[in-house]
Design a protein around this motif. Structure first.
Motif, PDB file in Angstrom:
ATOM      1  N   ALA A   1      10.339   7.428  -5.073  1.00 18.14           N
ATOM      2  CA  ALA A   1      11.003   7.169  -6.191  1.00 18.14           C
ATOM      3  C   ALA A   1      10.613   5.576  -6.529  1.00 18.14           C
ATOM      4  O   ALA A   1      11.390   4.972  -7.257  1.00 18.14           O
ATOM      5  N   GLY A   2       9.580   5.179  -6.249  1.00 25.99           N
ATOM      6  CA  GLY A   2       8.812   3.893  -6.641  1.00 25.99           C
ATOM      7  C   GLY A   2       7.284   4.131  -6.192  1.00 25.99           C
ATOM      8  O   GLY A   2       6.755   5.132  -5.672  1.00 25.99           O
ATOM      9  N   TRP A   3       6.776   2.766  -6.566  1.00 26.10           N
ATOM     10  CA  TRP A   3       5.292   2.969  -6.418  1.00 26.10           C
ATOM     11  C   TRP A   3       4.732   1.428  -5.938  1.00 26.10           C
ATOM     12  O   TRP A   3       3.669   1.345  -5.325  1.00 26.10           O
ATOM     13  N   GLU A   4       5.821   0.450  -6.237  1.00 22.61           N
ATOM     14  CA  GLU A   4       5.174  -1.055  -6.169  1.00 22.61           C
ATOM     15  C   GLU A   4       5.228  -1.469  -4.707  1.00 22.61           C
ATOM     16  O   GLU A   4       4.099  -1.970  -4.194  1.00 22.61           O
ATOM     17  N   SER A   5       5.878  -0.743  -3.842  1.00 20.19           N
ATOM     18  CA  SER A   5       5.950  -1.145  -2.276  1.00 20.19           C
ATOM     19  C   SER A   5       4.863  -0.527  -1.596  1.00 20.19           C
ATOM     20  O   SER A   5       4.528   0.734  -1.862  1.00 20.19           O
ATOM     21  N   PRO A   6       4.156  -1.136  -0.564  1.00 20.09           N
ATOM     22  CA  PRO A   6       3.196  -0.530   0.274  1.00 20.09           C
ATOM     23  C   PRO A   6       3.621   1.087   0.852  1.00 20.09           C
ATOM     24  O   PRO A   6       2.820   1.471   1.106  1.00 20.09           O
ATOM     25  N   ALA A   7       4.953   0.938   1.142  1.00 18.42           N
ATOM     26  CA  ALA A   7       5.617   2.194   1.808  1.00 18.42           C
ATOM     27  C   ALA A   7       5.226   3.389   1.211  1.00 18.42           C
ATOM     28  O   ALA A   7       4.967   4.115   1.693  1.00 18.42           O
ATOM     29  N   TYR A   8       5.537   3.130  -0.322  1.00 17.39           N
ATOM     30  CA  TYR A   8       5.057   4.377  -1.128  1.00 17.39           C
ATOM     31  C   TYR A   8       3.604   4.564  -1.094  1.00 17.39           C
ATOM     32  O   TYR A   8       3.467   5.933  -1.247  1.00 17.39           O
ATOM     33  N   TRP A   9       2.681   3.909  -0.886  1.00 20.58           N
ATOM     34  CA  TRP A   9       1.333   4.195  -0.842  1.00 20.58           C
ATOM     35  C   TRP A   9       0.972   4.692   0.391  1.00 20.58           C
ATOM     36  O   TRP A   9       0.278   5.752   0.426  1.00 20.58           O
ATOM     37  N   GLN A  10       1.751   4.026   1.461  1.00 21.66           N
ATOM     38  CA  GLN A  10       1.819   5.018   2.882  1.00 21.66           C
ATOM     39  C   GLN A  10       1.994   6.303   2.806  1.00 21.66           C
ATOM     40  O   GLN A  10       1.270   7.256   3.523  1.00 21.66           O
ATOM     41  N   ALA A  11       3.090   6.465   2.005  1.00 20.54           N
ATOM     42  CA  ALA A  11       3.822   7.746   2.174  1.00 20.54           C
ATOM     43  C   ALA A  11       2.633   8.866   1.301  1.00 20.54           C
ATOM     44  O   ALA A  11       2.420  10.088   1.529  1.00 20.54           O
ATOM     45  N   LEU A  12       2.182   8.240   0.280  1.00 22.82           N
ATOM     46  CA  LEU A  12       1.097   9.120  -0.619  1.00 22.82           C
ATOM     47  C   LEU A  12      -0.032   9.405  -0.015  1.00 22.82           C
ATOM     48  O   LEU A  12      -0.467  10.638  -0.096  1.00 22.82           O
ATOM     49  N   ILE A  13      -0.512   8.474   0.842  1.00 27.25           N
ATOM     50  CA  ILE A  13      -1.823   8.712   1.631  1.00 27.25           C
ATOM     51  C   ILE A  13      -1.406   9.822   2.547  1.00 27.25           C
ATOM     52  O   ILE A  13      -2.516  10.740   2.676  1.00 27.25           O
ATOM     53  N   TRP A  14      -0.592   9.628   3.198  1.00 32.74           N
ATOM     54  CA  TRP A  14      -0.237  10.545   4.407  1.00 32.74           C
ATOM     55  C   TRP A  14      -0.138  12.226   3.853  1.00 32.74           C
ATOM     56  O   TRP A  14      -0.783  13.079   4.250  1.00 32.74           O
ATOM     57  N   CYS A  15       0.415  12.166   2.672  1.00 29.42           N
ATOM     58  CA  CYS A  15       0.781  13.419   2.038  1.00 29.42           C
ATOM     59  C   CYS A  15      -0.685  13.920   1.430  1.00 29.42           C
ATOM     60  O   CYS A  15      -0.672  15.240   1.564  1.00 29.42           O
ATOM     61  N   LYS A  16      -1.383  13.014   0.855  1.00 29.96           N
ATOM     62  CA  LYS A  16      -2.573  13.706   0.475  1.00 29.96           C
ATOM     63  C   LYS A  16      -3.525  14.030   1.607  1.00 29.96           C
ATOM     64  O   LYS A  16      -4.331  15.317   1.468  1.00 29.96           O
ATOM     65  N   LEU A  17      -3.492  13.327   2.666  1.00 26.04           N
ATOM     66  CA  LEU A  17      -4.408  13.658   3.956  1.00 26.04           C
ATOM     67  C   LEU A  17      -3.897  15.148   4.446  1.00 26.04           C
ATOM     68  O   LEU A  17      -4.726  15.858   5.126  1.00 26.04           O
ATOM     69  N   ARG A  18      -2.901  15.516   4.110  1.00 29.16           N
ATOM     70  CA  ARG A  18      -2.184  16.815   4.851  1.00 29.16           C
ATOM     71  C   ARG A  18      -1.705  17.584   3.835  1.00 29.16           C
ATOM     72  O   ARG A  18      -1.312  18.824   4.053  1.00 29.16           O
ATOM     73  N   GLY A  19      -2.135  17.613   2.763  1.00 24.85           N
ATOM     74  CA  GLY A  19      -1.856  18.734   1.449  1.00 24.85           C
ATOM     75  C   GLY A  19      -0.352  18.632   1.199  1.00 24.85           C
ATOM     76  O   GLY A  19      -0.116  20.051   0.766  1.00 24.85           O
TER      77      GLY A  19
END
Length: 373
Positions: free
Chosen positions: A89-107
């Motif tokens: 529900a956001g993009w500005e915080s590093p936590a959202y990037w952390q979640a996005l990267i984790w998801c991309k690495l695991r499909g």
């Protein structure tokens, strides 16, 4: 994943939990929120979710003005939930990037939610805008709450086939029922002939409440009144403005009104005015329309484009002259609460359906009226 458990979002989560195993991860925690000196009420940090799990993610927070930015303190914090899909529900915080990267690495499927409009984006070019574009292009899909936000996502270069357009929703049916019940219990006195204007929100500069007070002073008849409900750093200045404009006796400052009492507040008024110079959406307009009120909305608010054709809606600029004209037009047109307002079709269930389709499928986009395109 979202920053806080906003009360108006919970009906959508309830609806989504009817057909999914839902966990809501909050980047803010209750204790820190209460210490933060916020303009929000306590209900933003007090939540009960019997139909879904709510968890507070350990984070570090940095605040600047109205904005807070969060970094997750645990690497791989999503692993314990084994998600099939993650809604960010956001993009500005590093936590959202952390979640996005984790998801991309695991499909793991990722869906973003974006509310801002072209008029509320503070960075249209440069490194921040480029970072935002990169984030949303990495997502599998993006859900937006209306056509103004859709246009902002399209401007980032996201393909239209990856955008799901819903309608930002609150518990419109519940608000309508409670407002009607309040009117039945306490009908308006025949001798209270004046028009009753209302503002609900934070008392901060971008909400343009000072402009609203000046507009009220220009058009108000002796029996008219204005109620201002909310907290913020401009409160003292607003009292001063009311005194200077000789309308202090007709303006009531209520402080914060708990969300559970908002429908009753609407029932006692005729017209809500949202005069913001910058407003991502303005869900209070949804709530007021559900309660049968007229609304005067600045065209800078994201909600304006999506409700412009509904009865009782007056779209204005943010100048005092335009606000006064919209308020006068609403006052002249008022003939009692609007019966069966169209906003009642824009339910949390319908909005949750858009989210669920985005989380589950990859071959369609849903327009604001529910059709496939």
């Amino acid at each position: 994943m979202t920053n806080v458990a906003a009360p108006y979002r919970r009906p959508v989560w309830d609806a989504l939990a009817e057909s999914t195993e839902l966990t809501v991860l909050l980047l803010e925690n209750q204790a820190r929120f209460r210490r933060g000196g916020t303009n929000r009420g306590r209900e933003w940090a007090e939540y009960d979710a019997p139909t879904y799990e709510v968890a507070e993610l350990p984070t570090a927070r940095v605040s600047r003005g109205e904005s807070s930015y969060y970094t997750a303190l645990r690497v791989g914090f999503l692993a314990r939930y084994r998600p099939d899909a993650v809604l960010l529900a956001g993009w500005e915080s590093p936590a959202y990037w952390q979640a996005l990267i984790w998801c991309k690495l695991r499909g793991v499927r990722t869906v973003g939610f974006y509310e801002s409009t072209l008029s509320t984006q503070r960075h249209r070019r440069g490194p921040i805008a480029a970072t935002r574009r990169r984030f949303f292009k990495l997502l599998d899909r993006v859900v937006v709450p209306g056509i103004a936000a859709r246009d902002a996502v399209l401007a980032m270069g996201v393909d239209a086939t990856r955008i799901d357009v819903g309608f930002n929703a609150v518990d419109v049916e519940g608000i309508a029922e409670r407002a009607q019940a309040a009117r039945t219990v306490s009908p308006r006195s025949p001798d209270s002939a004046g028009h009753r204007f209302l503002y609900v929100g934070q008392l901060i500069a971008r909400k343009n409440v000072r402009g609203l007070i000046e507009a009220f002073a220009r058009i108000a008849s002796p029996d008219d009144s204005l109620t201002i409900a909310g907290l913020g750093d401009q409160e003292n200045a607003l009292h001063t403005d009311a005194e200077r404009l000789n309308v202090a006796q007709r303006i009531q400052f209520t402080g914060h009104i708990p969300y559970s009492e908002i429908a009753g507040l609407f029932a006692r008024h005729n017209t809500l005015t949202l005069a913001s110079t910058e407003e991502v959406w303005g869900l209070v307009a949804n709530e007021a329309l559900a309660a049968g009120l007229h609304v005067v909305i600045s065209r800078t608010a994201g909600v304006a484009a999506s409700v412009a054709d509904m009865p009782g809606v007056h779209i204005v600029d943010t100048s005092v002259e335009s606000l006064a004209g919209g308020m006068q037009a609403s006052k002249d047109a008022w003939n009692g609460p609007i019966s069966d307002p169209p906003i009642l079709a824009m339910t949390p269930r319908s909005f949750a359906t858009v989210f669920e389709q985005a989380l589950r499928v990859s071959d369609r986009s849903i327009s604001a009226d529910g059709t496939k395109y």
